[in-house]
Design an enzyme around this catalytic site. Structure first.
Site, PDB file in Angstrom:
ATOM      1  N   CYS A  43      11.675  14.073  -8.209  1.00 18.66           N
ATOM      2  CA  CYS A  43      12.148  14.837  -9.269  1.00 18.66           C
ATOM      3  C   CYS A  43      12.614  13.910 -10.495  1.00 18.66           C
ATOM      4  CB  CYS A  43      12.960  16.064  -9.099  1.00 18.66           C
ATOM      5  SG  CYS A  43      13.737  17.026 -10.596  1.00 18.66           S
ATOM      6  N   ASN A  51      -8.460 -12.864   4.110  1.00 20.39           N
ATOM      7  CA  ASN A  51      -8.993 -12.152   2.802  1.00 20.39           C
ATOM      8  C   ASN A  51     -10.480 -12.745   2.812  1.00 20.39           C
ATOM      9  OD1 ASN A  51      -9.774 -11.539   0.096  1.00 20.39           O
ATOM     10  ND2 ASN A  51      -7.460 -11.365  -0.063  1.00 20.39           N
ATOM     11  N   ASN A 111       0.802  -1.221  -0.041  1.00 23.33           N
ATOM     12  CA  ASN A 111       0.077   0.053   0.033  1.00 23.33           C
ATOM     13  C   ASN A 111       0.867   1.241   0.062  1.00 23.33           C
ATOM     14  OD1 ASN A 111      -2.155  -1.670   0.237  1.00 23.33           O
ATOM     15  ND2 ASN A 111      -2.491  -1.487   2.185  1.00 23.33           N
ATOM     16  N   HIS A 113       6.017  -0.377  -2.472  1.00 23.23           N
ATOM     17  CA  HIS A 113       5.404   0.391  -3.749  1.00 23.23           C
ATOM     18  C   HIS A 113       5.559   2.043  -3.712  1.00 23.23           C
ATOM     19  CE1 HIS A 113       3.029  -3.423  -5.083  1.00 23.23           C
ATOM     20  NE2 HIS A 113       4.488  -3.581  -5.409  1.00 23.23           N
TER      21      HIS A 113
HETATM   22  P1  NAD Z   1      -5.751  -5.754  -5.195  1.00 18.66           P
HETATM   23  O1  NAD Z   1      -6.798  -4.599  -5.403  1.00 18.66           O
HETATM   24  O2  NAD Z   1      -5.449  -6.563  -6.394  1.00 18.66           O
HETATM   25  O3  NAD Z   1      -6.565  -6.680  -4.298  1.00 18.66           O
HETATM   26  C1  NAD Z   1      -7.195  -6.500  -3.091  1.00 18.66           C
HETATM   27  C2  NAD Z   1      -7.478  -7.591  -2.110  1.00 18.66           C
HETATM   28  O4  NAD Z   1      -8.036  -7.478  -1.132  1.00 18.66           O
HETATM   29  C3  NAD Z   1      -8.430  -8.971  -2.975  1.00 18.66           C
HETATM   30  O5  NAD Z   1      -7.956 -10.131  -3.033  1.00 18.66           O
HETATM   31  C4  NAD Z   1      -9.707  -8.539  -2.042  1.00 18.66           C
HETATM   32  O6  NAD Z   1     -10.457  -9.648  -1.900  1.00 18.66           O
HETATM   33  C5  NAD Z   1      -8.982  -8.313  -0.694  1.00 18.66           C
HETATM   34  N1  NAD Z   1      -9.934  -7.278   0.051  1.00 18.66           N
HETATM   35  C6  NAD Z   1     -11.057  -6.624  -0.058  1.00 18.66           C
HETATM   36  N2  NAD Z   1     -11.424  -6.191   0.906  1.00 18.66           N
HETATM   37  C7  NAD Z   1     -11.020  -6.679   1.874  1.00 18.66           C
HETATM   38  C8  NAD Z   1     -10.862  -6.741   3.602  1.00 18.66           C
HETATM   39  N3  NAD Z   1     -12.008  -5.930   3.830  1.00 18.66           N
HETATM   40  N4  NAD Z   1     -10.100  -7.168   4.176  1.00 18.66           N
HETATM   41  C9  NAD Z   1      -9.374  -8.234   3.725  1.00 18.66           C
HETATM   42  N5  NAD Z   1      -8.965  -8.197   2.269  1.00 18.66           N
HETATM   43  C10 NAD Z   1      -9.903  -7.519   1.597  1.00 18.66           C
HETATM   44  O7  NAD Z   1      -4.687  -5.241  -4.194  1.00 18.66           O
HETATM   45  P2  NAD Z   1      -3.475  -5.534  -4.103  1.00 18.66           P
HETATM   46  O8  NAD Z   1      -3.350  -7.381  -4.200  1.00 18.66           O
HETATM   47  O9  NAD Z   1      -2.743  -4.922  -3.033  1.00 18.66           O
HETATM   48  O10 NAD Z   1      -2.385  -4.873  -5.475  1.00 18.66           O
HETATM   49  C11 NAD Z   1      -2.866  -4.020  -6.093  1.00 18.66           C
HETATM   50  C12 NAD Z   1      -1.828  -2.841  -6.205  1.00 18.66           C
HETATM   51  O11 NAD Z   1      -2.216  -1.591  -6.172  1.00 18.66           O
HETATM   52  C13 NAD Z   1      -0.774  -2.852  -5.205  1.00 18.66           C
HETATM   53  O12 NAD Z   1       0.625  -3.078  -5.584  1.00 18.66           O
HETATM   54  C14 NAD Z   1      -0.655  -1.521  -4.536  1.00 18.66           C
HETATM   55  O13 NAD Z   1       0.318  -0.898  -4.411  1.00 18.66           O
HETATM   56  C15 NAD Z   1      -1.987  -0.812  -5.287  1.00 18.66           C
HETATM   57  N6  NAD Z   1      -2.878   0.021  -4.338  1.00 18.66           N
HETATM   58  C16 NAD Z   1      -2.587   0.517  -3.168  1.00 18.66           C
HETATM   59  C17 NAD Z   1      -3.731   1.043  -2.643  1.00 18.66           C
HETATM   60  C18 NAD Z   1      -3.720   1.394  -1.260  1.00 18.66           C
HETATM   61  O14 NAD Z   1      -2.341   1.924  -0.821  1.00 18.66           O
HETATM   62  N7  NAD Z   1      -4.488   1.583  -0.324  1.00 18.66           N
HETATM   63  C19 NAD Z   1      -5.015   0.864  -2.835  1.00 18.66           C
HETATM   64  C20 NAD Z   1      -5.298   0.273  -4.222  1.00 18.66           C
HETATM   65  C21 NAD Z   1      -4.318  -0.315  -5.040  1.00 18.66           C
HETATM   66 ZN    ZN Z   2      14.536  18.645  -9.760  1.00 15.19          ZN
END
Ligand code: NAD
Ligand code: ZN
Length: 243
Positions: A129, A216, A104, A121
């Site tokens: 920059c 999950n 995240n 990430h």
């Molecule tokens: P993803 O969006 O692909 O998957 C999210 C997962 O969370 C799913 O498997 C889903 O079933 C599960 N989920 C949904 N609600 C939940 C809950 N309440 N409790 C537990 N699990 C739950 O996300 P990912 O696999 O983390 O990968 C996506 C990429 O997107 C990451 O690399 C990340 O950097 C980025 N991202 C980050 C954020 C953030 O910073 N909050 C948000 C969206 C995407």
């Molecule tokens: Zn600069």
């Protein structure tokens, strides 16, 4: 709600663990109101995140990419850590060698008190920059001018985030692999497990003897590899492991 016996089993394993570690994904922040990429609310205008979070997209249209980040920063600024973030911070308080590996970029784990959070990430509140490579923290939302420019050299600033097709910061990645390898209990929280190195980290932990627990509500690409899957929301399930 996960099965009570499974919760009891994992709670006992956590209490007896020497070096737990956790890998978190967007699902951890879902109950705070931060949309996951693949869930409802993951779309912005007509774009998929994969079309915006890339070096090619930024080269083509930096203003468009920044508009999307500015929108996400505005959403995240209104949110707070949830019980899942707080439970992970509490695990760190109980196990000083605990590492939280997070995909995240929202910074909510640090806000909840996780000091040992490895942000694989990057962080949406940091900019870098494209000219002089200087990084800076900026929490302003909305940003007054898009795309923002570097006060130092005048070149474009970009979010200090790892985009699709880019490599992960090596120092952070190395620490994550060590944490996974040395853990005896590995929690996989709220990640679909389709973006590497999530799958590799879970597999490495397991290959080195860790008990791997998925938290999950839905089945994922990693479920097969986990010893137990607790089917529930992280904000409800993680605190129950600490009762
Ligand atoms: P993803 O969006 O692909 O998957 C999210 C997962 O969370 C799913 O498997 C889903 O079933 C599960 N989920 C949904 N609600 C939940 C809950 N309440 N409790 C537990 N699990 C739950 O996300 P990912 O696999 O983390 O990968 C996506 C990429 O997107 C990451 O690399 C990340 O950097 C980025 N991202 C980050 C954020 C953030 O910073 N909050 C948000 C969206 C995407
Ligand atoms: Zn600069």
């Amino acid at each position: 709600m996960p099965i009570a016996d499974d919760i009891d089993d994992v709670r006992a394993r956590l209490a007896a663990a020497r070096r737990p570690a956790a890998l978190a994904g967007a699902g951890l922040s879902a109950e705070s109101g931060v949309p996951t990429f693949r869930g409802a609310g993951g779309l912005w205008r007509r774009y998929r995140p994969e079309e915006l979070a890339s070096p090619a997209a930024f080269a083509r249209d930096p203003k468009l990419v920044w508009e999307w980040y500015d929108w996400r920063r505005g959403l995240i600024a209104k949110t707070e850590p949830n019980e899942g973030h707080r439970a992970l911070a509490e695990i760190e308080a109980r196990f000083p060698e605990f590492w939280l590996i997070t995909q995240n970029v929202d910074g909510l784990s640090r806000l909840a008190g996780s000091l040992r959070a490895l942000e694989l990430h990057g962080n949406i509140w940091r900019m870098r920059c494209t000219g002089c490579a200087r990084t800076l923290e900026n929490r302003q939302t909305p940003l007054p001018e898009l795309p923002p420019a570097c006060g130092n050299c005048g070149e474009l600033l970009r979010p200090d985030i790892v985009w699709f097709g880019e490599s992960l910061p090596p120092g952070v990645l190395d620490k994550a692999f060590i944490a996974a390898r040395e853990s005896d209990l590995f929690l996989v929280v709220g990640t679909a497990g389709v973006v590497e190195p999530a799958a590799s980290l879970a597999r490495l932990a397991k290959a080195n003897g860790a008990f791997v627990v998925e938290i999950n509500p839905d089945e994922t690409a990693l479920s097969e590899e986990c010893d137990i899957s607790l089917r529930g929301k992280s904000g409800e399930t993680l605190p129950r492991l600490l009762d």
